[in-house]
Scaffold this active site. Structure first.
Site, PDB file in Angstrom:
ATOM      1  CB  CYS A 398      15.637  17.535  78.580  1.00  0.00           C
ATOM      2  SG  CYS A 398      17.086  16.664  79.187  1.00  0.00           S
ATOM      3  CG  HIS A 525      14.233  13.885  75.807  1.00  0.00           C
ATOM      4  ND1 HIS A 525      14.308  15.058  75.103  1.00  0.00           N
ATOM      5  CD2 HIS A 525      15.366  13.801  76.531  1.00  0.00           C
ATOM      6  CE1 HIS A 525      15.452  15.665  75.379  1.00  0.00           C
ATOM      7  NE2 HIS A 525      16.119  14.917  76.249  1.00  0.00           N
ATOM      8  CD  GLU A 527      11.262  14.590  73.132  1.00  0.00           C
ATOM      9  OE1 GLU A 527      10.621  14.652  74.210  1.00  0.00           O
ATOM     10  OE2 GLU A 527      12.407  15.065  73.002  1.00  0.00           O
TER      11      GLU A 527
HETATM   12  N1  GLN Z   1      22.168  20.118  78.358  1.00  0.00           N
HETATM   13  C1  GLN Z   1      21.312  19.591  79.368  1.00  0.00           C
HETATM   14  C2  GLN Z   1      21.929  18.424  80.113  1.00  0.00           C
HETATM   15  O1  GLN Z   1      22.872  17.825  79.665  1.00  0.00           O
HETATM   16  C3  GLN Z   1      19.971  19.205  78.785  1.00  0.00           C
HETATM   17  C4  GLN Z   1      20.044  18.066  77.825  1.00  0.00           C
HETATM   18  C5  GLN Z   1      18.803  17.900  77.022  1.00  0.00           C
HETATM   19  O2  GLN Z   1      17.967  18.783  76.960  1.00  0.00           O
HETATM   20  N2  GLN Z   1      18.662  16.779  76.366  1.00  0.00           N
HETATM   21  O3  GLN Z   1      21.464  18.061  81.166  1.00  0.00           O
END
Ligand code: GLN
Length: 562
Positions: A398, A525, A527
């Site tokens: 992300c 994600h 995970e």
């Molecule tokens: N802050 C970034 C976004 O909103 C990444 C978010 C995250 O890593 N979950 O896109």
């Protein structure tokens, strides 16, 4: 529906979640279908707005629910897919009651905690426990309910009252209350103290709930005479006093319960003896023992913002664990505060700066996990650059993927002003931009949340091979920003490949650098869906690459031998 309620007493942080999910594991091992509900008596409607610094990780479900990290434990232990409604908070309950009140649904009555809030809690539990979460049709056999907090907390009172009523209406054969408490030892060769447990059981009984079982946490196994005392003073049969003493790893907890015949006693309490079989915990036993005996480890540099509290990245840590065990390795995580890697830190905190760089250089791979806000971003960019230039395996999750894009834009495309508009609204080169699914002007409800489909653009990439060549993957998301579609062409000229995109092909989901042994960034994600025994493909890839086994793994899999 049969309910197992798990409450906690004496102190918080006793591992009530692990106890409750382990009870679920043992019941599942007896052939029963198990679901679970976590009650968080706080006022927040969900965990979405809670700081990972304070509350640990926000866990994300398929349906986009942002929930307490305990739900992650349930999903991993029971291998189920929960819904946002499996996490009940005071906020959610009050919200539903107040909405009904505004609609006039209470027909002019005075709306009160008892019966309106307590009824709403009961209805919620009854309807959510019936949702199938294991991929099969129809409701589960048993619902494990964990009541967060400690008995006696003011905010948990309406829940205790609702659960008391639920117990009364479902009848004794359908309800089993397990109270988790602490048996401390004072002094070096001191006695195991039962008084705190006695007090907390008394508190529970004063609220109308009598525990059928005690699950006592202790450092050493409980002595027979401690058990006798607890039984006598707490009004619980000695056979129902379970002991969860400290174990080398949490996978031993279901085994510990099984060894004390907890399943037999719980099944008896729930009148399920004839339906269930003996527990089959072969896989758990092997996993717990294998892990204890692992000798080799792999160093993973985790470069993030919230490294002070490791619970902030709980699912990432678990996913690394699952992947490492699949490779017969112990994970050795080097927690690196991203800001310590930054140039400014060389001046302000030189010792922390050199330690952080040493830890990074000594690691076999680098992981930059998700995060929000600009703290430490420059340090993450330095870590990504280090991994790219030195061909150290890199997984960016992300924010970690967005970091790669910024780094490559600055270093290779020479766009000095490359940034995400999250960190610099007026960045001269906005390579990562606000791309919400809903409104572009309102921050509330604009997160791209939950399971979304990623279409793999080619079979000829590491990701496709690791996922065993599907045409798509469904993984969970939690972000607002994305790679700017307008710069994708330029980025691809540097050799970067976007090998996964969403169905509109506007959102870049997976990036890879083919000239590098393992350089993967994902907007989702992975995970959250990793399970013991079923490691997430990309985490497995990272560990295989870190230990020089990736090529061999992909080849052997292609030949169909894995
Ligand atoms: N802050 C970034 C976004 O909103 C990444 C978010 C995250 O890593 N979950 O896109």
């Amino acid at each position: 529906m049969k309910y197992v309620l798990v409450t906690g007493g004496v102190v918080s942080g006793l591992g009530k979640g692990v106890t409750a999910s382990s009870i679920g594991v043992v019941l599942k091992a007896c052939g029963l279908r198990v679901t679970s509900i976590k009650i968080d008596p706080y006022l927040n409607t969900d965990a979405g707005t809670m700081s990972p610094f304070e509350h640990g990780e926000v866990f994300v479900l398929d349906d986009g629910g942002e929930v307490d990290l305990d739900l992650g434990n349930y999903e991993r232990f029971l291998d189920v897919r929960l819904t946002r409604d499996n996490n009940i908070t005071t906020g959610k309950i009050y919200q539903s009651v107040l909405e009904k009140e505004r609609k006039g649904d209470y027909l002019g009555k005075t709306v009160q905690v008892v019966p309106h809030i307590t009824d709403a809690i009961k209805d919620w539990i009854e309807s959510v426990s019936a949702i199938p979460v294991d991929g099969k049709d129809g409701p589960a056999d048993v619902c494990v309910i964990e009541l967060g907090g400690t008995v006696g907390d003011i905010e948990s009172m309406p829940f205790i009252e609702a659960l008391r009523q639920l117990f009364f209406s479902t009848g004794p054969d359908n309800f089993c209350l397990i109270h988790v408490s602490l048996v401390p030892v004072l002094g070096v060769v001191g006695e195991q103290k039962t008084k705190p447990t006695q007090h907390s059981v008394r508190e529970l009984r004063a609220l109308g709930l009598t525990p059928h079982f005690l699950a006592c946490r202790s450092a050493q196994p409980l002595l027979e005479n401690t058990k006798q005392k607890l039984s006598q003073f707490c009004h619980v049969p000695a056979a129902n006093i379970l002991n969860i003493h400290d174990v080398p790893n949490i996978w031993h907890v279901p085994l510990l319960l099984r060894n004390q015949n907890a399943h037999e006693a719980i099944l008896k309490q729930l009148a399920l003896v004839r339906v269930a079989g003996p527990p089959n915990l072969q896989e758990w036993t092997t996993r717990a023992e294998t892990f204890d005996n692992l000798t080799n480890s792999v160093k993973i540099a985790m470069v993030g913002k919230y490294v002070g509290l490791t619970d902030s990245y709980l699912s990432v840590v678990k996913a690394l664990l699952h992947a490492c065990i699949a490779c017969s390795l112990k994970p050795s995580i080097e927690w690196i505060a991203a800001s310590d890697l930054e140039d400014e830190s060389a001046k302000s905190t030189p010792e922390a700066h050199s330690k952080a760089w040493e830890a990074l250089r000594n690691s076999a791979c680098v992981l930059v996990p998700g995060g929000f806000g600009d703290r430490g971003v420059n340090g993450m960019i330095l870590a990504a650059k280090y991994a790219r230039e030195n061909k150290v395996p890199y997984l960016g999750i992300c924010l970690g993927m967005q970091i790669s894009v910024i780094e490559i834009s600055r270093s290779i495309l020479g766009w000095k002003g490359a940034n995400s508009t999250e960190f610099d609204e007026h960045a001269p080169n906005p390579v990562v931009i606000f791309m919400p699914e809903g409104s572009r002007t309102h921050m509330g409800n604009t997160m791209r949340l939950g399971s979304r489909r990623t279409l793999l653009q080619t079979a000829d990439c590491i990701t496709a091979k690791l996922y065993h060549n599907p045409d798509h993957v469904d993984e969970r998301h939690r972000h607002r920003y994305e790679v700017n579609p307008e710069v994708v062409g330029d980025l691809e000229k540097t050799g970067l490949r976007f090998v996964g995109k969403d169905e509109s092909r506007q959102r870049m989901e997976i990036l890879e650098l083919p000239s590098h042994p393992f350089y993967v960034g994902v907007q989702f994600h992975p995970e959250y869906k990793s399970r013991p025994g079923k490691p997430s493909a990309l985490f497995l890839g990272l560990i295989l690459a870190a230990t020089g086994q990736l090529e061999a793994y992909m080849k052997s899999h292609q030949n169909g031998s894995i």
